[in-house]
Design an enzyme around this catalytic site. Structure first.
Site, PDB file in Angstrom:
ATOM      1  CG  ASP A   1      47.926  65.568-107.763  1.00 52.03           C
ATOM      2  OD1 ASP A   1      47.438  66.415-106.983  1.00 52.03           O
ATOM      3  OD2 ASP A   1      47.391  64.460-107.945  1.00 52.03           O
TER       4      ASP A   1
ATOM      5  CG  HIS B   1      43.746  61.949-110.660  1.00 44.58           C
ATOM      6  ND1 HIS B   1      45.132  62.042-110.661  1.00 44.58           N
ATOM      7  CD2 HIS B   1      43.327  62.787-109.669  1.00 44.58           C
ATOM      8  CE1 HIS B   1      45.519  62.878-109.733  1.00 44.58           C
ATOM      9  NE2 HIS B   1      44.450  63.350-109.114  1.00 44.58           N
TER      10      HIS B   1
END
Length: 453
Positions: free
Chosen positions: A318, A267
């Site tokens: 994810d 991220h």
């Protein structure tokens, strides 16, 4: 020996026409451009190298769409996390294997050939360790083997619920290990993935969940393998880190840890220009998950600025709310367009094709982050590739980089017609060869989970 012939292929660094590729024992032994097909060759339209999915929580495929109902308070990442915890605490070994198998089938159908499984559901439902520390990780490995996807297993070290070694919450009971328990988990995980040739890395969950002494322990346990960590995903995390350490998360990590090319910073959404430069200089990969980051309302990673300072990135699915390689790449570019109010922001003078740049960078960054060999089709490389259907209407009249622009930005549904890993075909006619059986088991597992919830 297998022989393939492609009308066009993206080789390592360049397009070529009329390509004949020979494969033996899962590896490419010869590539000839400008060649005629020979009797017995498998003939296909367009060949592309397969891409790595550098960040997945496979079990979350089972809760896709479950968190899209507004709650009594303002929804955020943190309210989504509460729903995720409830789901995670119901999943048993059989269920996690069934869910992971479908996620991996869908990844292959999307063009992903290797997955980085950031795996943190380690213990039984009551938090008690299994006799085999890698019982759940072993089920993930079995699912990957059944689906045919390459696996980089990243067992997560989770020890605290917040900065300052705050004790874990009851709903985190299935994730928690100390340094000794984590060392046993890594050893057992290596045994679990060995039969299929998998890779094991280490994954301190985040700075809030892995205090400094445990972060150091995880790095030592990992030896020379991949190191992945969630970092700077949420503004709340940045504020908490500043309050406790006096530094921002990425700033703290670059100052206190030996961040290098083994690392994947997952991220890294909320970063300063100085932090972007530090990541780039370290050689680490930024692990971007644009679909999930949008779904969770995380924010927008400054990808353009990162590329300008020489940063490397890869993409991951994810939470697996949607598994789609082209959509991940498209969402990354579109997020920059929305933020900067411009177009083709992730292209360069050297590579004016946005689709090509995104595909190449995601391929190279993903391979590095997962401890794989160099990305691309070349003699000596593993035969991991996908083929596109040249009869697909979106590809009409397209050649070379325009193919990737169409794949990423236009309607690519049904465009991938085949996927091979180590020379074995797992996707035919756009459909995984084991999809029906895997789907039946997934549906059964989800029914069991919802009935017992």
């Amino acid at each position: 020996m297998q022989h393939f012939w492609f009308e066009s292929a993206l080789l390592r660094g360049a397009w070529a026409d009329r390509v004949r590729m020979s494969v033996e024992d899962g590896r490419i032994v010869e590539i000839l451009a400008g060649a005629d097909p020979e009797a017995g060759d498998e003939r296909h339209g367009i060949a592309l190298p397969g891409v790595a999915n550098l960040h997945s929580h496979a079990f979350q495929r089972g809760m896709a769409g479950m968190a899209e109902h507004r709650g009594s308070s303002a929804d955020s990442f943190w309210t989504w996390r509460d729903i995720m915890y409830r789901f995670a605490n119901h999943v048993g070994p059989d269920e996690i294997e069934a869910i992971a198998a479908l996620a991996y089938v869908e990844m292959l159908e999307a063009g992903f050939v290797q997955v980085g499984e950031f795996h943190y559901v380690h213990h039984d439902r009551d938090g008690a360790p299994f006799a085999d520390p890698a019982e759940m990780g072993g089920r993930v490995a079995a699912a990957a083997a059944e689906a045919g996807i390459g696996l980089t297993l990243l067992p997560v070290l989770y020890a605290a619920s917040g900065f300052g070694a705050t004790p874990p919450k009851p709903e985190q009971r299935r994730f928690v290990n100390d340094a000794d328990g984590y060392a046993r988990l890594i050893e057992a995980s290596r045994r679990a993935v060995a039969p299929a040739g998998g890779i094991v890395g280490v994954a301190p969950h985040s700075l809030r969940a892995a205090p400094p002494e445990l972060l150091d322990a995880a790095i030592a346990i990992g030896v020379d393998g991949p190191i992945h960590i969630h970092i700077a995903e949420q503004t709340g995390e940045v504020e908490d880190c500043l309050g406790f350490t006096g530094q921002r998360p990425v700033e703290w990590l670059l100052t206190h840890a030996p961040v290098d090319a083994r690392w994947c910073l997952v991220h890294a959404t909320h970063v300063t220009p100085e932090e972007l430069g530090g990541i780039a200089r370290s050689g680490a990969v930024a692990g971007l998950c644009p679909i999930t980051e949008a779904n969770l309302g995380d924010g927008i990673f400054p990808a353009g600025a990162f590329l300008e300072v020489g940063g490397q990135f890869g993409v991951g699915s994810d939470s697996n709310v949607l598994i789609d390689l082209a959509q991940e790449l498209r969402s990354l570019e579109y997020s920059q367009r929305l933020a900067e109010r411009g177009r083709n922001l992730l292209s360069t003078d050297d590579c004016p094709s946005t689709g090509r740049l995104l595909f190449d960078r995601a391929g190279k960054g993903g391979a590095q982050a997962l401890g794989m060999e160099a990305f691309g089709l070349a003699p000596g490389a593993r035969a991991d590739f996908l083929t596109l259907d040249m009869a697909h209407p979106t590809l009409a009249g397209r050649a070379d980089d325009a193919i990737l622009d169409a794949f990423v930005f236009a309607d690519s549904r049904g465009m991938i017609d085949g996927v091979w890993r180590s020379g074995r075909q797992w996707v035919k006619g756009g459909r995984h060869v084991a999809r029906d059986a895997v789907t039946r088991r997934y549906v059964s597992a989800l029914r069991t989970l919802t009935e017992n919830a």
